[in-house]
Design a protein around this motif. Sequence first.
Motif, PDB file in Angstrom:
ATOM      1  N   SER A 273       0.833  -1.195   0.000  1.00  0.00           N
ATOM      2  CA  SER A 273       0.000   0.000   0.000  1.00  0.00           C
ATOM      3  C   SER A 273       0.869   1.246   0.000  1.00  0.00           C
ATOM      4  CB  SER A 273      -0.900  -0.003   1.241  1.00  0.00           C
ATOM      5  OG  SER A 273      -1.581   1.232   1.352  1.00  0.00           O
ATOM      6  N   LEU A 275       0.070   3.915   1.265  1.00  0.00           N
ATOM      7  CA  LEU A 275      -0.127   4.599   2.543  1.00  0.00           C
ATOM      8  C   LEU A 275       0.678   3.976   3.683  1.00  0.00           C
ATOM      9  CD1 LEU A 275      -3.989   5.143   2.446  1.00  0.00           C
ATOM     10  CD2 LEU A 275      -2.217   6.806   1.912  1.00  0.00           C
ATOM     11  N   ARG A 276       1.375   2.867   3.387  1.00  0.00           N
ATOM     12  CA  ARG A 276       2.074   2.168   4.466  1.00  0.00           C
ATOM     13  C   ARG A 276       3.041   3.054   5.230  1.00  0.00           C
ATOM     14  NH1 ARG A 276       5.175  -3.679   3.885  1.00  0.00           N
ATOM     15  NH2 ARG A 276       5.652  -3.943   6.080  1.00  0.00           N
ATOM     16  N   PRO A 277       3.859   3.921   4.563  1.00  0.00           N
ATOM     17  CA  PRO A 277       4.776   4.769   5.350  1.00  0.00           C
ATOM     18  C   PRO A 277       4.042   5.777   6.223  1.00  0.00           C
ATOM     19  CG  PRO A 277       5.460   4.631   3.041  1.00  0.00           C
ATOM     20  CD  PRO A 277       4.086   4.056   3.123  1.00  0.00           C
ATOM     21  N   TRP A 278       2.794   6.072   5.887  1.00  0.00           N
ATOM     22  CA  TRP A 278       2.051   7.084   6.624  1.00  0.00           C
ATOM     23  C   TRP A 278       1.178   6.484   7.713  1.00  0.00           C
ATOM     24  CZ3 TRP A 278       3.382  11.982   5.529  1.00  0.00           C
ATOM     25  CH2 TRP A 278       3.999  12.220   4.295  1.00  0.00           C
ATOM     26  N   ARG A 279       1.212   5.178   7.892  1.00  0.00           N
ATOM     27  CA  ARG A 279       0.323   4.539   8.858  1.00  0.00           C
ATOM     28  C   ARG A 279       0.491   5.076  10.282  1.00  0.00           C
ATOM     29  NH1 ARG A 279       0.444  -1.844   6.930  1.00  0.00           N
ATOM     30  NH2 ARG A 279      -0.806  -1.547   5.032  1.00  0.00           N
ATOM     31  N   LEU A 281       1.401   8.085  11.266  1.00  0.00           N
ATOM     32  CA  LEU A 281       0.805   9.415  11.312  1.00  0.00           C
ATOM     33  C   LEU A 281      -0.714   9.328  11.228  1.00  0.00           C
ATOM     34  CD1 LEU A 281       1.192  12.456  11.384  1.00  0.00           C
ATOM     35  CD2 LEU A 281       1.424  12.436   8.893  1.00  0.00           C
ATOM     36  N   ILE A 282      -1.223   8.422  10.379  1.00  0.00           N
ATOM     37  CA  ILE A 282      -2.669   8.249  10.260  1.00  0.00           C
ATOM     38  C   ILE A 282      -3.251   7.767  11.587  1.00  0.00           C
ATOM     39  CG2 ILE A 282      -4.470   6.898   9.119  1.00  0.00           C
ATOM     40  CD1 ILE A 282      -2.763   6.942   6.597  1.00  0.00           C
ATOM     41  N   ALA A 285      -3.408  10.687  13.920  1.00  0.00           N
ATOM     42  CA  ALA A 285      -4.482  11.593  13.524  1.00  0.00           C
ATOM     43  C   ALA A 285      -5.848  11.026  13.891  1.00  0.00           C
ATOM     44  CB  ALA A 285      -4.404  11.865  12.022  1.00  0.00           C
ATOM     45  N   CYS A 286      -6.032   9.728  13.668  1.00  0.00           N
ATOM     46  CA  CYS A 286      -7.312   9.095  14.017  1.00  0.00           C
ATOM     47  C   CYS A 286      -7.552   9.140  15.525  1.00  0.00           C
ATOM     48  CB  CYS A 286      -7.330   7.654  13.505  1.00  0.00           C
ATOM     49  SG  CYS A 286      -7.420   7.502  11.706  1.00  0.00           S
TER      50      CYS A 286
END
Length: 434
Positions: A273, A275-279, A281-282, A285-286
């Motif tokens: 994915s 988005l994997r490097p941003w997991r 940070l996500i 944020a969640c």
Amino acid sequence: MTYRLYVQPEQSREDTGPDPAGLAFNWVLLDAGGDVQAHGEADSRETIEQTLAQNALEHVALYALVPGDEVIFCLADIPAKQARFIRQALPFAVEEQLAQEVESMHLALGSKGETGYRVAAVDRRTMAGWTAVFSNWEHVRLVAMYADASLLPVQGREWVICLGAETALVSSGRGEWLRMAAANLEMFMHTLAMPQEDEVKAEVRVALYGTEDVLNQHVALEGVLASDSTLNYSQETLEVSPVELLAHAHYQHLCDPINLCEGEFAVNGGRRSALRPWRPLIAVACTWFVLQVALEIGTGIYQQQQAERLEDQAMAVYQEFFPSDRRTHAGNVRRVVGGQLRQLDATGQSADFLSLIKYAGQQYASLPGKERVSFNSINYTQSRGELVMDLRADNFDKLSALRNGLVQKGLEADIGSVVNEPSGARGRLTVSGG
């Protein structure tokens, strides 16, 4: 453009010990058209990753080719058609073909043929070891893991053999595969011409692949194949490495291997994915969003409770002054009180004699210690709308309390001519409309 990287370990993990860094790999890189872009023999993982980096390649599809002698070929005769039931019955269908407990084996399901489902079985610890070897490589994404011998191009032939200096890869048209020492291949050849119990064959087609040096090294084997009249023997000299032969056979769909990356060892469809490097940070944020929503909900509930409490207080005050009003509620009390105030501003407080006497009597009745307050005289002036009362009390505080009560009712009240005596205080209370 999608690139494919086929990597074959030169030896098993047991030969190098527990450290996978000691492994050397034979490899080939194919572009989207199936052309070889790079290859190598006995290279380290770092060398392969460096080659990909030099060519600015990312997310290359990695196909791992593990030693075929570590993966057992089985056939499973399962009448079920639904995948869930097939998976449930699979261990029971192959346990008699395994030399160890089926619970310790990882089973990968292949295609269905005339004799049943093709199954690849490998020890779980071995599979976990190979998964660790081929995981987290730079610039690549693991797509599949195959037994190396299962990638031989078997279409149209009963047996295909790829001969190496010390080992031989063998695969049959039924999908089974073998990896054995090249020295034992001559003895194995005598079994190739023997038909199955339910088959009658005039000849068996056998293809032998090998580089020129390897074929010259095993001249006796060629003689065994050529001397057996039941074998339709063909020999093809490889001008490429064996791993390139396997890669081209797989790319051109000349084989039907079983992907070992199933079940607990499944990969994410070969895709990583974006988005994997941003997991992380996500996730932060969640978490912040959930906490913020919870805080807003909590604040809203608290403010709602405070509003309801203030409404109850307002209605209690209103009911104190207007106990007979049943139509006014918290939703319209502001409008009702506002109308009453506007009416009072227009007409003023009632200042006739009876009204002033009524208000004065109500305040006197509610006055603490009223028995110590006496009225000497009461006078009313109609022209001025004033009620004048001469009062006597045991102290001035009672006179002041009576005046304050009338003021709170919206009337004008004033105490004058106050005289303090030993027995108390007397004064003149003048009351008029507001």
